[in-house]
Design an enzyme around this catalytic site. Structure first.
Site, PDB file in Angstrom:
ATOM      1  N   GLU A 117      43.089  53.642  48.274  1.00 46.93           N
ATOM      2  CA  GLU A 117      42.313  53.421  49.206  1.00 46.93           C
ATOM      3  C   GLU A 117      41.784  52.440  49.377  1.00 46.93           C
ATOM      4  O   GLU A 117      41.548  51.488  49.545  1.00 46.93           O
ATOM      5  CB  GLU A 117      41.924  54.650  49.231  1.00 46.93           C
ATOM      6  CG  GLU A 117      42.146  56.448  48.336  1.00 46.93           C
ATOM      7  CD  GLU A 117      40.357  57.417  48.371  1.00 46.93           C
ATOM      8  OE1 GLU A 117      40.038  57.138  48.991  1.00 46.93           O
ATOM      9  OE2 GLU A 117      40.473  58.260  47.738  1.00 46.93           O
ATOM     10  N   GLU A 137      38.359  58.889  41.793  1.00 48.52           N
ATOM     11  CA  GLU A 137      36.330  58.018  41.975  1.00 48.52           C
ATOM     12  C   GLU A 137      35.138  59.222  41.352  1.00 48.52           C
ATOM     13  O   GLU A 137      34.796  59.604  41.128  1.00 48.52           O
ATOM     14  CB  GLU A 137      35.959  57.913  43.158  1.00 48.52           C
ATOM     15  CG  GLU A 137      37.435  56.901  44.469  1.00 48.52           C
ATOM     16  CD  GLU A 137      36.829  57.267  46.178  1.00 48.52           C
ATOM     17  OE1 GLU A 137      37.230  56.259  46.250  1.00 48.52           O
ATOM     18  OE2 GLU A 137      35.897  58.597  46.320  1.00 48.52           O
TER      19      GLU A 137
END
Length: 447
Positions: free
Chosen positions: A352, A154
């Site tokens: 995720e 991320e």
């Protein structure tokens, strides 16, 4: 009936080092520095103990393995490695392999050593080369057993919240001047791919968060603001990897690297990947800033004055206890959008996906009845199935998270885990969602 996925589909669980391991005795990271500042972490909490995964990893591996999980995605703590603690990852990897679980580690999940931040952090190009050195250290030590690697996690969230804003470490508050931090993380990814392949890695990928971005209204100003936000948060971090370019000239100019150097960097950044990781939680809604409107406290983060866009709450009938909109169709949407934007998109793994619900303690029967999490995960697995039916090559799905943990600036209130962790005793209890996930995996194995 459980969601149906294709033969060979792999199910996993995910965690990150800083959120579970405990940091006492390690060289400090930017998150230790951030947490020490008053008012940064909810309730003044910190991760010195976290959930003591280092001391309890054998038990945690049992929880992961006994669910039938194929893969476990964790991250290495850069400060732990610098502090001479790499032996812990030897033990963890061996325990996973002995339990029949494939280790899928992430090199970097936001815990930059403070010494590197003091030297400029991700605003300093040299940090990318320091990450490549770190990747080499790990590959030499663990590459005989770890075959599957993720470089970065991320980068968009780390850049936006930590460098453009002040809601996460290192809280720079640079606004659009944070773009060099994006480029240097992307460069670190490219260099790490090169290092890992040189040491025989079987598969290498990256984990980027992606989400649909929607304008708040049909007003041209809102549409333009949403378009810019989408380019900055989605495509700035995937176009260089999957196309070898930045999405527009403004962003390319803002990274602070140009000419022949940029061309060389992009050649590294666009290195072939074996899979592309997608983290998904909710869509984002954007409007052009309204004069005189107070945006403070509207969302989890505050956008400073002068930014050309303002997030507003996504309309949704259901929300997690973290306040995030529950929109499973958004996962299908972003996956099909990625396939349309990148015709040569590598196989995708959902690295995720999960939800925080404020699960109570185990009841008198010893159960944690988290029906809302079961419903959430079921709906999102069906959204993955819909994307596969639409032609997206998706090979795996990892729940965030295996265990309740330290949720960054939100502290310990937010509970994402399939396994409940008691904050006072650190005792672990499998939630109903753990048993549901076990049954989903077992049904898939039988199909």
């Amino acid at each position: 009936m459980h969601p149906q996925l294709p033969p060979g589909f792999r199910f996993g669980m995910s965690t990150s080092a800083y959120q579970i391991e405990g940091t006492a005795g390690l060289a400090p990271s930017i998150w230790d520095t951030f947490a020490a500042r008053p008012g940064t972490i909810r309730h003044g909490e910190d991760a010195r103990v976290a959930i003591d995964h280092v001391g309890r990893y054998a038990e945690d591996v049992r929880h992961i393995a006994e669910a039938g999980t194929h893969d476990y995605r964790f991250s290495f703590s850069w400060p732990r490695v610098l502090s001479g603690g790499i032996d812990f990852y030897d033990r963890l990897v061996d325990a996973l392999l002995e339990a029949g679980v494939r280790p899928v580690p992430t090199l970097y999940h936001w815990d930059l050593p403070q010494t590197l931040e003091d030297a400029g952090g991700w605003m300093n190009r040299d940090t990318a080369h320091r990450l490549a050195d770190y990747a080499g250290t790990l590959a030499v030590r663990l590459g005989d057993r770890v075959r599957d690697w993720i470089t970065m996690n991320e980068m968009n969230v780390h850049t936006l919240y930590g460098y453009a804003l002040t809601d996460h470490a290192p809280a720079r508050g640079l606004g659009l001047e944070a773009l060099p931090a994006a480029h240097h993380q992307l460069l670190a990814h490219g260099l790490a791919v090169q290092v890992l392949r040189a040491h025989g890695a079987a598969t290498v990928g990256v984990a980027n968060q992606h989400f649909p971005v929607r304008p708040a209204t049909g007003d041209p100003a809102d549409r333009a603001a949403a378009g810019l936000f989408e380019e900055l948060t989605n495509w700035t971090f995937s176009d260089p990897i999957l196309r070898g370019e930045y999405p527009n000239e403004m962003i390319a100019a803002g990274i602070g690297t140009g000419g022949a150097q940029l061309d060389r960097d992009l050649e590294l950044i666009r290195a072939r990947l074996d899979f592309y990781g997608v983290n998904y939680y909710e869509p984002t809604m954007i409007e052009a800033p309204r004069a005189g409107k107070d945006y403070s406290g509207v969302l989890e983060v505050d956008i400073p004055d002068g930014m050309p866009f303002s997030p507003v709450p996504v309309k949704s009938d259901e929300r997690t206890d973290f306040g995030w909109a529950i929109v499973p169709a958004g996962l299908t949407e972003i996956l099909t959008t990625l396939k349309e934007r990148y015709p040569h998109l590598p196989p995708v793994i959902i690295t995720e996906n999960g939800a925080s619900f404020h699960d109570g303690p185990p009841d008198a029967e010893g159960r944690v009845r988290d029906e809302r999490r079961v419903s959430y995960l079921d709906a999102h697995l069906r959204a993955v199935s819909a994307a596969i039916d639409a032609g997206v090559d998706i090979t795996g799905y990892f729940v965030w998270s295996a265990l309740d943990n330290f949720e960054w600036a939100a502290g310990y209130d937010e509970r994402f885990g399939l396994v409940h962790v008691d904050r006072s005793t650190l005792d672990r209890t499998r939630k109903d969602s753990w048993y549901w996930y076990r049954d989903v995996i077992a049904a898939q194995r039988r199909s």
